[in-house]
Scaffold this motif. Structure first.
Motif, mmCIF file in Angstrom:
data_model
loop_
_atom_site.group_PDB
_atom_site.id
_atom_site.type_symbol
_atom_site.label_atom_id
_atom_site.label_comp_id
_atom_site.label_asym_id
_atom_site.label_seq_id
_atom_site.Cartn_x
_atom_site.Cartn_y
_atom_site.Cartn_z
ATOM 1 N N GLN A 111 -19.799 -4.983 3.184
ATOM 2 C CA GLN A 111 -19.400 -3.957 2.229
ATOM 3 C C GLN A 111 -17.904 -3.706 2.400
ATOM 4 O O GLN A 111 -17.410 -3.630 3.523
ATOM 5 C CB GLN A 111 -20.176 -2.663 2.461
ATOM 6 C CG GLN A 111 -21.688 -2.818 2.338
ATOM 7 C CD GLN A 111 -22.428 -1.534 2.661
ATOM 8 O OE1 GLN A 111 -21.851 -0.449 2.613
ATOM 9 N NE2 GLN A 111 -23.701 -1.661 2.997
ATOM 10 N N THR A 112 -17.189 -3.592 1.292
ATOM 11 C CA THR A 112 -15.739 -3.379 1.331
ATOM 12 C C THR A 112 -15.432 -1.905 1.123
ATOM 13 O O THR A 112 -16.031 -1.253 0.269
ATOM 14 C CB THR A 112 -15.043 -4.211 0.241
ATOM 15 O OG1 THR A 112 -15.390 -5.587 0.414
ATOM 16 C CG2 THR A 112 -13.531 -4.063 0.328
ATOM 17 N N ARG A 113 -14.482 -1.408 1.915
ATOM 18 C CA ARG A 113 -14.114 0.002 1.814
ATOM 19 C C ARG A 113 -12.600 0.132 1.887
ATOM 20 O O ARG A 113 -11.964 -0.490 2.751
ATOM 21 C CB ARG A 113 -14.751 0.794 2.965
ATOM 22 C CG ARG A 113 -14.408 2.280 2.945
ATOM 23 C CD ARG A 113 -15.062 3.001 4.113
ATOM 24 N NE ARG A 113 -14.689 4.398 4.151
ATOM 25 C CZ ARG A 113 -14.983 5.237 5.145
ATOM 26 N NH1 ARG A 113 -15.670 4.785 6.190
ATOM 27 N NH2 ARG A 113 -14.596 6.491 5.100
ATOM 28 N N ARG A 114 -12.030 0.900 0.987
ATOM 29 C CA ARG A 114 -10.607 1.201 1.017
ATOM 30 C C ARG A 114 -10.420 2.598 1.606
ATOM 31 O O ARG A 114 -11.115 3.539 1.218
ATOM 32 C CB ARG A 114 -9.996 1.116 -0.389
ATOM 33 C CG ARG A 114 -10.080 -0.293 -0.978
ATOM 34 C CD ARG A 114 -9.357 -0.418 -2.300
ATOM 35 N NE ARG A 114 -9.452 -1.785 -2.801
ATOM 36 C CZ ARG A 114 -8.632 -2.766 -2.455
ATOM 37 N NH1 ARG A 114 -7.624 -2.514 -1.619
ATOM 38 N NH2 ARG A 114 -8.794 -3.983 -2.938
ATOM 39 N N ASP B 274 -2.515 2.653 4.345
ATOM 40 C CA ASP B 274 -3.630 2.349 3.446
ATOM 41 C C ASP B 274 -4.322 1.080 3.942
ATOM 42 O O ASP B 274 -3.663 0.072 4.224
ATOM 43 C CB ASP B 274 -3.121 2.142 2.020
ATOM 44 C CG ASP B 274 -2.607 3.432 1.401
ATOM 45 O OD1 ASP B 274 -2.945 4.513 1.909
ATOM 46 O OD2 ASP B 274 -1.866 3.349 0.398
ATOM 47 N N CYS B 275 -5.644 1.132 4.056
ATOM 48 C CA CYS B 275 -6.403 0.060 4.705
ATOM 49 C C CYS B 275 -7.497 -0.494 3.798
ATOM 50 O O CYS B 275 -8.013 0.211 2.922
ATOM 51 C CB CYS B 275 -7.063 0.560 5.997
ATOM 52 S SG CYS B 275 -5.913 1.083 7.277
ATOM 53 N N VAL B 276 -7.836 -1.746 4.041
ATOM 54 C CA VAL B 276 -9.027 -2.359 3.482
ATOM 55 C C VAL B 276 -9.887 -2.792 4.659
ATOM 56 O O VAL B 276 -9.432 -3.560 5.517
ATOM 57 C CB VAL B 276 -8.701 -3.575 2.599
ATOM 58 C CG1 VAL B 276 -9.993 -4.201 2.070
ATOM 59 C CG2 VAL B 276 -7.789 -3.172 1.445
ATOM 60 N N ALA B 277 -11.092 -2.268 4.722
ATOM 61 C CA ALA B 277 -11.999 -2.564 5.836
ATOM 62 C C ALA B 277 -13.318 -3.102 5.298
ATOM 63 O O ALA B 277 -13.689 -2.869 4.138
ATOM 64 C CB ALA B 277 -12.241 -1.317 6.674
#
Length: 240
Positions: free
Chosen positions: A32-35, A103-106
């Motif tokens: 699952q992608t989360r910003r 700002d991150c993409v996890a």
């Protein structure tokens, strides 16, 4: 919400090293992608550890708060690193806050999904053991430093760890590619902001480091290593 993920995005993650293309596709299908916006938390200290996380872009720090309200920085996380993984297997809560420094993409995998992946692909479990062993060794080293070394050596060791983790060669030195405040350094090394400011200012005067707003550059890496290892300092060109 689950997003379609290109399996190529997983190739830099140590947890999935050695997996073939079908296995990577299987892992990607469950991600699952989360910003996460700068200053926000990916998870909070004490939350149930119900997922395994990986950072794709951005910077995160893990901060632990004691009963007295004092904070320590447990670790900085850069792109390609896993975090929050170990507590998932111990059945407890997360031991600290995971705070976005940019700002991150996890990515995340819920605990049942990661357990199923490990059963299908035992290599993931072996990689996890290697990661846990490395983190344990780092914690032991930091505990020894806090218990036995004077503060200058502890700070030098902390900066050198960050250089190894996120050093970027630039003209005239090595830049730590993290937003790094003096308070962060104090929390990493078990000392006060006043002490860190005094020591870093002294090193700046000697040309060993250069620091600005949330930025540290090592100008004389050998001199910093000499401080960390308690060795005599030799003359060094700032670009070496």
């Amino acid at each position: 919400m689950t997003h379609a993920l290109d399996p190529a995005a997983l190739r830099g993650l140590r947890l999935f090293a050695g997996l073939d293309e079908p296995a990577l596709a299987d892992v990607a299908a469950g991600a699952q992608t989360r910003r996460v916006a700068r200053g926000s938390r990916v998870f909070a200290q004490g939350d149930p550890a119900d997922a395994c996380h990986a950072l794709i872009d951005g910077r995160i720090k893990i901060v632990q708060t004691g009963p007295d309200g004092q904070q320590i920085v447990v670790r900085f996380i850069g792109p390609g690193e896993m975090f929050g993984t170990v507590p998932m297997f111990t059945g407890g809560g997360y031991p600290g806050d995971a705070v976005a420094m940019a700002d991150c993409v996890a990515l995340l995998w819920p605990a049942p999904a990661m357990t199923a992946l490990m059963l299908r692909h035992p290599r993931i479990g072996l990689n996890a053991l290697g990661i846990v062993g490395g983190r344990l060794q780092e914690i032991q080293n930091r505990l020894r430093e806090v218990s036995t070394e004077r503060v200058e050596r502890r700070i030098a060791h902390a900066l050198l760890r960050l250089v190894r983790q996120a050093g970027r060669r630039i003209e005239g030195g090595v830049e730590i590619a993290f937003p790094l405040s003096r308070q962060d350094v104090a929390e990493m090394t078990g000392t006060t902001l006043h002490t860190v400011s005094r020591i870093l200012s002294g090193w700046e005067g000697q040309g060993i480091i250069e620091s600005g707003r949330l930025q540290v550059t090592i100008r004389k890496p050998s001199a910093l290593l000499a401080i960390a290892e308690d060795l005599p300092q030799a003359e060094e060109d700032g670009g070496s």
